[in-house]
Design a protein around this motif. Sequence first.
Motif: not given
Length: 642
Positions: A598-604, A632-633
């Motif tokens: 679905q093209g989610g946020a690349e960084e996430s 941290r993530i």
Amino acid sequence: MKGHGVSNRAETLEFQAEARQLLQLMVHSIYSNKDVFLRELISNASDALDKLRLASMVDKDLEVDTSDLHIEIEVDKAARTLTVRDNGIGMSRDEVVQVIGTIAKSGTAELLRKLRESADAGARQELIGQFGVGFYAAFMVADRVELVTRRAGETGGTRWESAGEGTYSVEPVDEAAQGTSVTLHLKPADAEDNLHDYTAEWTIREIVKRYSDFIAWPIRMTVERPGEGDATTTETQTLNSMKALWARPRDEVDEAEYKEFYKHVSHDWADPLDIVHMKGEGTFEYEALLFIPSHAPLDLFAPQGRRGVQLYVKRVFIMDDCEALMPNYLRFVKGVVDAHDLSLNISREILQQDRQIQVVRRRLVKKILATVKDMKANHAERYRTFWTEFGAAVKEGLIDDTENRDTLLEILSVASTHDPAEPTDLAGYVGRMKDGQSDIYYATGESRSMIENSPHMEAFRAKGYEVLLLTDPVDEVWVERVGEYEGRTLRSIAKGQVDLDTEEEKKAAEAEREQQRKDFADLLTWMGTTLADSVKEVRLSSRLTTSPACVVGDAHDITPTLEKMYRAMGHEVPSVKRILELNPGHPLVTGLRKAHEQGGAEESLKETAELLYGMALLAEGGELADPSRFTRILADRLARTL
């Protein structure tokens, strides 16, 4: 070490802390049997005589009289002293301080910790025995100990004295006989405390006969005998038979004599686990009397740990720790080999090349391994003790002793998923293999629980396949080197592709698998690119049932543990990238696939891929390249869910 002058010549020095603590244990005797002090002093004297005879053969310029080497016991009933004297190698002042004032051996702190933790007196005796500090045993029976010694070839001597309270004095003496004399100022006899009267002739006779009869040197004592009327006469008698135990037929030696001889050569206080007495005849004659100890020494894995086999030539002591006679993986074996046809001044270097010594070594190794094999077949409890104490060392033989590899594989004992408590051997594993199973499966790791909880185990557990659980560092190396057992490949469950399905199951699942490959193709390509710095490939897994992911090696890749071991040894090893396998049925993996479609946020998405890889590493007991980034993530993700 601290020192303050008492006079111009004498110095008072403090025992090293560890030595002081051991002394206290001796003074407040942890032994019920105090008689062994005499065995220890005689054993030390015997060693000193061996060393002098050897030194006189090696160094022709050493001016020493070796015509009447002996040990002498002298008693003064009025003064209540007992002296053990030898005319052996002796010690210099520095050696006295080094040998007696300091315990210059590795493992001292470890020994003391174990001693303090051990409430069992028997266990404590064993621990002291492992450490070989026999001289201190004198303080079990004496309030004060004096030692006078002169090293062979030197002019002046040294006098040492201590009450065992934490300090000792050392001073030079001009007049000292070559060798060493130890004088014990005896405590009063105390039957309740098992403290016998050690000035009594028959007490001394009995102790020498029981513990030191086989010592190769005469042990002499001057005794009084009634003469005519009220007069008494004195005569010097030899108290021991001096018969070399290894030269006597086995049926002429009783078990107790063997055990005492073992304690003499090993400085152990516990009985041996097994005795191996053998004789070689023909072109090269020799006798061997070897012992398998009942517990591992503290320095079993220390680089400079002591070896156990002494070499004699025609009853003459030649060397301790003869490395040419026993391979490194059997370094715990103690005993004596007496070769009849060697030169008396043979060196370690020549021994390593000597063809006859090589033949003897091969025979000794085969005999020791045959003894262990018999133990395994007929004395299960003894074998269990043996393997618990020495198994990790014996497995080193699988790496380089190809000649005896088959025997070593027969006596091997390993933990397995078949039984939570009882280990198995390879023959037992093969006997339980499933129909159609061709490989022997194993897993390596730091502990049994870590392996059992690893994602790699999931499919094997689900399908009921037995897996060998290997937790010693050496396991990583020998399984790779050995490769197979009776034509069956030894196969790591953390390497290569795993497919445990039967032909029917494969056919039934074929359509579903094909669909999964299509559905996940884009995600796998993207993750492979995203994690390219860490992994060589991302693929779907057939070995996972409950975990989202796992990390596996290619079939012939070096394992991470082995990589780490080689680096620790200073070898340059290229970093090997591994393969990330995903469980297509896990919600986290299917969720990531949907988000990616679905093209989610690349960084996430990248962070989720990183978390997935990090979790797979941690699950198998691996180490994260950047733990702070991972936490941290993870913390950020957890915060968003609240």
